[in-house]
Design a protein around this motif. Structure first.
Motif, PDB file in Angstrom:
ATOM      1  N   VAL A 102       0.790  -1.470   0.353  1.00  0.00           N
ATOM      2  CA  VAL A 102      -0.030   0.043  -0.290  1.00  0.00           C
ATOM      3  C   VAL A 102       0.420   1.230   0.288  1.00  0.00           C
ATOM      4  N   ASP A 103       0.838   1.766  -1.021  1.00  0.00           N
ATOM      5  CA  ASP A 103       1.929   2.817  -1.441  1.00  0.00           C
ATOM      6  C   ASP A 103       1.295   4.150  -0.581  1.00  0.00           C
ATOM      7  N   GLY A 104       1.842   4.386   0.039  1.00  0.00           N
ATOM      8  CA  GLY A 104       1.477   5.799   0.907  1.00  0.00           C
ATOM      9  C   GLY A 104       2.465   6.282   2.262  1.00  0.00           C
ATOM     10  N   ASP A 105       2.165   7.662   3.094  1.00  0.00           N
ATOM     11  CA  ASP A 105       2.565   7.740   3.993  1.00  0.00           C
ATOM     12  C   ASP A 105       1.540   8.079   5.124  1.00  0.00           C
ATOM     13  N   LEU A 106       2.790   6.734   6.226  1.00  0.00           N
ATOM     14  CA  LEU A 106       1.845   7.156   7.636  1.00  0.00           C
ATOM     15  C   LEU A 106       1.626   8.302   8.026  1.00  0.00           C
ATOM     16  N   ILE A 107      -0.165   8.337   8.303  1.00  0.00           N
ATOM     17  CA  ILE A 107      -0.933  10.067   9.365  1.00  0.00           C
ATOM     18  C   ILE A 107      -0.170   9.475  11.141  1.00  0.00           C
ATOM     19  N   ASP A 108      -0.855   8.600  10.567  1.00  0.00           N
ATOM     20  CA  ASP A 108      -1.373   7.720  12.764  1.00  0.00           C
ATOM     21  C   ASP A 108      -1.309   6.006  12.862  1.00  0.00           C
ATOM     22  N   ALA A 109      -1.074   5.397  13.957  1.00  0.00           N
ATOM     23  CA  ALA A 109      -0.701   4.633  14.278  1.00  0.00           C
ATOM     24  C   ALA A 109      -1.441   4.875  15.340  1.00  0.00           C
ATOM     25  N   GLU A 110      -1.885   2.795  15.651  1.00  0.00           N
ATOM     26  CA  GLU A 110      -3.107   2.569  17.434  1.00  0.00           C
ATOM     27  C   GLU A 110      -2.062   0.556  17.087  1.00  0.00           C
ATOM     28  N   LEU A 111      -2.024   0.569  18.101  1.00  0.00           N
ATOM     29  CA  LEU A 111      -1.689  -1.320  18.306  1.00  0.00           C
ATOM     30  C   LEU A 111      -3.137  -1.300  19.281  1.00  0.00           C
ATOM     31  N   ASP A 112      -4.115  -2.627  18.749  1.00  0.00           N
ATOM     32  CA  ASP A 112      -5.010  -3.131  19.615  1.00  0.00           C
ATOM     33  C   ASP A 112      -5.153  -4.272  20.024  1.00  0.00           C
ATOM     34  N   GLU A 113      -5.798  -4.943  20.687  1.00  0.00           N
ATOM     35  CA  GLU A 113      -6.154  -6.608  21.155  1.00  0.00           C
ATOM     36  C   GLU A 113      -8.242  -6.477  20.626  1.00  0.00           C
ATOM     37  N   GLU A 114      -7.900  -7.442  19.479  1.00  0.00           N
ATOM     38  CA  GLU A 114      -9.045  -8.175  19.247  1.00  0.00           C
ATOM     39  C   GLU A 114      -9.257  -9.391  19.153  1.00  0.00           C
ATOM     40  N   ASP A 115     -10.313  -9.999  19.815  1.00  0.00           N
ATOM     41  CA  ASP A 115     -10.380 -11.226  20.047  1.00  0.00           C
ATOM     42  C   ASP A 115      -9.473 -12.029  20.191  1.00  0.00           C
ATOM     43  N   GLY A 116      -8.023 -11.327  21.356  1.00  0.00           N
ATOM     44  CA  GLY A 116      -6.967 -12.335  21.294  1.00  0.00           C
ATOM     45  C   GLY A 116      -6.086 -12.118  20.612  1.00  0.00           C
ATOM     46  N   VAL A 117      -6.378 -11.257  19.640  1.00  0.00           N
ATOM     47  CA  VAL A 117      -5.139 -10.615  17.925  1.00  0.00           C
ATOM     48  C   VAL A 117      -4.351  -9.525  18.133  1.00  0.00           C
ATOM     49  N   TYR A 118      -3.755  -9.167  18.022  1.00  0.00           N
ATOM     50  CA  TYR A 118      -3.051  -8.616  18.426  1.00  0.00           C
ATOM     51  C   TYR A 118      -2.795  -7.542  16.975  1.00  0.00           C
TER      52      TYR A 118
ATOM     53  N   LEU B 279      -3.242   1.887  10.432  1.00  0.00           N
ATOM     54  CA  LEU B 279      -2.330   2.803  10.411  1.00  0.00           C
ATOM     55  C   LEU B 279      -3.347   3.165   9.745  1.00  0.00           C
ATOM     56  N   LYS B 280      -3.839   4.576   9.699  1.00  0.00           N
ATOM     57  CA  LYS B 280      -3.594   5.063   8.694  1.00  0.00           C
ATOM     58  C   LYS B 280      -2.761   5.817   8.112  1.00  0.00           C
ATOM     59  N   ILE B 281      -2.776   5.719   6.588  1.00  0.00           N
ATOM     60  CA  ILE B 281      -2.124   5.863   5.578  1.00  0.00           C
ATOM     61  C   ILE B 281      -2.742   7.080   4.262  1.00  0.00           C
ATOM     62  N   LEU B 282      -2.152   7.570   3.945  1.00  0.00           N
ATOM     63  CA  LEU B 282      -2.262   9.027   2.809  1.00  0.00           C
ATOM     64  C   LEU B 282      -1.939   8.111   1.931  1.00  0.00           C
ATOM     65  N   ARG B 283      -2.411   8.179   0.861  1.00  0.00           N
ATOM     66  CA  ARG B 283      -2.360   7.663  -0.624  1.00  0.00           C
ATOM     67  C   ARG B 283      -1.295   8.117  -1.323  1.00  0.00           C
ATOM     68  N   PRO B 284      -1.088   8.079  -2.906  1.00  0.00           N
ATOM     69  CA  PRO B 284      -0.548   9.431  -3.196  1.00  0.00           C
ATOM     70  C   PRO B 284      -1.912  10.242  -4.114  1.00  0.00           C
ATOM     71  N   ASN B 285      -2.986   9.649  -4.378  1.00  0.00           N
ATOM     72  CA  ASN B 285      -4.127  10.130  -4.861  1.00  0.00           C
ATOM     73  C   ASN B 285      -5.090  11.490  -3.517  1.00  0.00           C
ATOM     74  N   GLY B 286      -4.375  11.299  -3.149  1.00  0.00           N
ATOM     75  CA  GLY B 286      -5.047  11.950  -1.256  1.00  0.00           C
ATOM     76  C   GLY B 286      -5.182  11.269  -0.809  1.00  0.00           C
ATOM     77  N   ARG B 287      -6.319  10.101  -1.108  1.00  0.00           N
ATOM     78  CA  ARG B 287      -7.338   9.927  -0.208  1.00  0.00           C
ATOM     79  C   ARG B 287      -6.289   8.667   1.419  1.00  0.00           C
ATOM     80  N   LEU B 288      -7.440   8.680   1.978  1.00  0.00           N
ATOM     81  CA  LEU B 288      -6.670   8.430   3.389  1.00  0.00           C
ATOM     82  C   LEU B 288      -7.414   7.498   3.531  1.00  0.00           C
TER      83      LEU B 288
END
Length: 106
Positions: free
Chosen positions: A58-74, A78-87
């Motif tokens: 996935v091409d783009g720039d990292l904008i934000d990141a979180e680490l979560d646990e969902e049903d025992g899976v970590y 990531l929020k990625i700003l794509r080259p076309n401007g789409r987040l």
């Protein structure tokens, strides 16, 4: 230091600062101490490693990141700003970097 690695390290530091702020975490979000423990035990990869893996698909720039646990899976969210401007929000398994979901962030 390559730009993406520097960017990932910068966002890791920002993530730790935000996570340490009182009331900043939701129930499923993991704090910096838990993330460090999981990283040291080998149960998750570092954010820099995950970003490197994800950006190969996935091409783009990292904008934000979180680490979560969902049903025992970590999971890194990531929020990625794509080259076309789409987040986009990317969910990647924290132990492998496998992309689980890609969706537009509203």
């Amino acid at each position: 230091m390559p730009f993406y690695r520097w960017l990932a390290c910068t966002f890791t530091a920002a993530l730790i600062l935000v996570a340490a702020a009182p009331g900043a975490l939701m129930a499923d979000d993991l704090g910096p101490e838990e993330a460090q423990r999981l990283l040291q035990s080998g149960r998750i990869k570092s954010l820099a490693d995950i970003v490197s893996i994800v950006q190969k698909q996935v091409d783009g720039d990292l904008i934000d990141a979180e680490l979560d646990e969902e049903d025992g899976v970590y999971i890194y969210e990531l929020k990625i700003l794509r080259p076309n401007g789409r987040l986009q929000e990317i969910e990647a398994e924290a132990s492998t970097g496998k992309i689980l979901k890609i969706e537009d962030d509203d």
